[in-house]
Design a protein around this motif. Structure first.
Motif, PDB file in Angstrom:
ATOM      1  N   UNK A 140     -12.934   0.075 -27.941  1.00 48.39           N
ATOM      2  CA  UNK A 140     -12.859   1.157 -28.910  1.00 48.39           C
ATOM      3  C   UNK A 140     -14.060   2.084 -28.748  1.00 48.39           C
ATOM      4  N   UNK A 141     -14.001   3.292 -29.311  1.00 49.02           N
ATOM      5  CA  UNK A 141     -15.047   4.291 -29.045  1.00 49.02           C
ATOM      6  C   UNK A 141     -16.368   4.066 -29.766  1.00 49.02           C
ATOM      7  N   UNK A 142     -16.473   3.037 -30.585  1.00 50.09           N
ATOM      8  CA  UNK A 142     -17.704   2.766 -31.314  1.00 50.09           C
ATOM      9  C   UNK A 142     -17.815   1.258 -31.578  1.00 50.09           C
ATOM     10  N   UNK A 143     -19.028   0.773 -31.894  1.00 47.47           N
ATOM     11  CA  UNK A 143     -19.203  -0.652 -32.184  1.00 47.47           C
ATOM     12  C   UNK A 143     -18.283  -1.118 -33.308  1.00 47.47           C
ATOM     13  N   UNK A 144     -17.590  -2.212 -33.077  1.00 47.34           N
ATOM     14  CA  UNK A 144     -16.632  -2.739 -34.058  1.00 47.34           C
ATOM     15  C   UNK A 144     -17.353  -3.716 -34.988  1.00 47.34           C
ATOM     16  N   UNK A 145     -17.211  -3.487 -36.291  1.00 45.13           N
ATOM     17  CA  UNK A 145     -17.833  -4.358 -37.292  1.00 45.13           C
ATOM     18  C   UNK A 145     -16.852  -5.330 -37.936  1.00 45.13           C
TER      19      UNK A 145
ATOM     20  N   UNK B   8      -2.201 -21.328 -30.972  1.00 45.90           N
ATOM     21  CA  UNK B   8      -3.276 -20.893 -31.854  1.00 45.90           C
ATOM     22  C   UNK B   8      -4.162 -19.898 -31.097  1.00 45.90           C
ATOM     23  N   UNK B   9      -4.420 -18.763 -31.732  1.00 44.22           N
ATOM     24  CA  UNK B   9      -5.303 -17.750 -31.168  1.00 44.22           C
ATOM     25  C   UNK B   9      -6.422 -17.460 -32.165  1.00 44.22           C
ATOM     26  N   UNK B  10      -7.496 -16.895 -31.654  1.00 39.87           N
ATOM     27  CA  UNK B  10      -8.448 -16.287 -32.570  1.00 39.87           C
ATOM     28  C   UNK B  10      -8.921 -14.972 -31.968  1.00 39.87           C
ATOM     29  N   UNK B  11      -9.275 -14.053 -32.852  1.00 36.89           N
ATOM     30  CA  UNK B  11      -9.680 -12.713 -32.457  1.00 36.89           C
ATOM     31  C   UNK B  11     -11.126 -12.498 -32.899  1.00 36.89           C
ATOM     32  N   UNK B  12     -11.951 -11.961 -31.998  1.00 41.03           N
ATOM     33  CA  UNK B  12     -13.363 -11.740 -32.294  1.00 41.03           C
ATOM     34  C   UNK B  12     -13.711 -10.267 -32.129  1.00 41.03           C
ATOM     35  N   UNK B  13     -14.479  -9.746 -33.078  1.00 39.84           N
ATOM     36  CA  UNK B  13     -14.923  -8.343 -33.051  1.00 39.84           C
ATOM     37  C   UNK B  13     -16.416  -8.302 -32.748  1.00 39.84           C
ATOM     38  N   UNK B  14     -16.817  -7.353 -31.895  1.00 39.56           N
ATOM     39  CA  UNK B  14     -18.211  -7.311 -31.452  1.00 39.56           C
ATOM     40  C   UNK B  14     -18.824  -5.925 -31.504  1.00 39.56           C
ATOM     41  N   UNK B  15     -20.159  -5.923 -31.544  1.00 41.79           N
ATOM     42  CA  UNK B  15     -20.914  -4.677 -31.530  1.00 41.79           C
ATOM     43  C   UNK B  15     -20.846  -3.941 -30.198  1.00 41.79           C
ATOM     44  N   UNK B  16     -20.276  -4.558 -29.167  1.00 42.76           N
ATOM     45  CA  UNK B  16     -20.181  -3.911 -27.861  1.00 42.76           C
ATOM     46  C   UNK B  16     -18.900  -3.081 -27.745  1.00 42.76           C
TER      47      UNK B  16
END
Length: 401
Positions: A230-235, A203-211
């Motif tokens: 990535x080149x910009x904050x990920x929403x 089981x995995x989970x993936x998290x996206x962040x403003x950093x």
């Protein structure tokens, strides 16, 4: 309304004319029709790019309204759904047609549509610390976590916070298994989390962040396994059903389709005019959708990304949440408030059902068996959980391919 208290509304009462949210229009100085018109005229869509909502109108797909795919079933006042961030609306998750999890202030609650009872699953108002020891665990935990995003799947709950916090809990075990902080950057809000089963079976989970990061965690080892920049904050980010592709959207009008194993960009997604906060894959693994503050949802075919398949427009504001049914037949897109649009994917998004109510939308979720749709509505007076059930009264035209 009984003794001045707003009560729940059932489908039988709605058929007799009662407002689905229990709003007593007959006692108010304005009609529902007039108030709807006022909302459409006065609602201010939040934009990072000036006039993006107006500029995006050209080229949008004209869709026929009047579909009846999901019927109103019940409005539950005791399951009060809340939000903490005006741009993040993924705080409602259904695990069956009877079971739904949602944020209510500082609590994650479970609501059973079968027993009509709620129970607290996680309280983050005080100190939260893991009850298990793992190498990647932050044993000291957190205090007063502000939950910005939530996901629940296969008896697992993951909550993300405003300062990069991640809390992992097995719903069938006491205590919290895992706590970590993705970063110590105070601005690194956890914008989205997604649970999935890796090819290894873990089981995995993936998290996206403003950093500007997307992080992948292996919950068998309780450790981060991958970290993409990535080149910009990920929403928001969404993993394809086969686990090979990753849609990434954020503080840039262009999205990215990336390799899910390396994080390298495969193709840029051109067309949106503002920042995006929503994405989702159709279970067929070919089609996906992105939602933007330019008031549009774009539908894409991963095999040909030169242009989007369809551009679907909102009434009031940004598309903050997108969901597909597990059979891939329907796609729902939620605005910040008042409207959820359900499209028949099999008919090329030519026809839609429009769910119309009043209040900020905290999240929405189809049940895994496609039989139910839950919508969280945040409002001081009429905040509640709207439940719809899949219609069995489709017309002949609705059944045509």
């Amino acid at each position: 309304m009984q003794n001045g208290r707003v009560t729940d509304t059932t489908s039988a009462q709605a058929r007799k004319g009662k407002d689905i949210q229990g709003i007593p229009w007959g006692r108010l100085s304005i009609t529902r029709t007039k108030y709807r018109q006022t909302r459409l005229e006065q609602y201010k869509n939040y934009e990072n790019v000036t006039n993006s909502g107006e500029a995006s109108e050209k080229g949008c797909k004209s869709t026929e309204k009047g579909g009846m795919y999901y019927e109103f079933w019940r409005n539950t006042r005791s399951a009060k759904s809340t939000i903490l961030h005006f741009q993040l609306r993924n705080l409602v998750w259904a695990t069956s047609k009877h079971d739904v999890y949602l944020m209510s202030n500082y609590s994650v609650i479970h609501w059973s549509a079968l027993t009509r009872k709620k129970s607290e699953v996680l309280n983050v108002s005080g100190h939260v610390a893991p009850s298990e020891k793992h190498p990647g665990n932050l044993q000291e935990g957190f205090s007063q976590t502000q939950v910005s995003t939530l996901t629940v799947k296969d008896k697992i709950l993951v909550a993300g916070g405003f300062q990069g916090e991640l809390i992992f809990k097995y719903l069938d075990r006491p205590g919290i298994s895992f706590c970590c902080r993705t970063t110590y950057d105070d601005n690194a809000i956890t914008n989205a989390v997604e649970i999935y089963n890796a090819s290894s079976g873990a089981v995995h989970f993936m998290a996206s962040n403003n950093d500007c990061g997307v992080r992948d965690y292996d919950m068998e080892k309780f450790q981060m396994s991958r970290h993409f920049h990535f080149p910009w904050p990920v929403n928001h980010s969404s993993l394809s059903p086969d686990g090979k592709l990753l849609v990434v959207v954020g503080d840039n009008p262009e999205g990215i389709l990336a390799d899910a194993h390396s994080g390298k960009s495969i193709h840029d997604l051109h067309g949106h005019l503002d920042y995006s906060f929503a994405s989702a894959w159709n279970p067929d693994g070919r089609m996906f959708a992105t939602g933007n503050q330019d008031k549009t949802c774009r539908v894409w075919d991963a095999r040909n990304l030169s242009k989007s398949l369809a551009v679907l427009r909102a009434n009031l504001g940004a598309i903050r949440s997108i969901r597909f049914t597990s059979d891939g037949q329907f796609m729902a897109m939620a605005e910040p408030a008042d409207f959820v649009h359900i499209f028949d994917v099999t008919r090329g998004h030519e026809k839609q059902q429009e769910l119309d109510f009043f209040g900020e939308i905290s999240g929405m979720s189809f049940s895994p068996d496609t039989e139910a749709l839950f919508v969280g509505v945040w409002d001081r007076t009429y905040g509640s959980l709207l439940q719809y059930k899949r219609s069995r009264n489709l017309s002949y035209l609705d059944l045509l391919p």
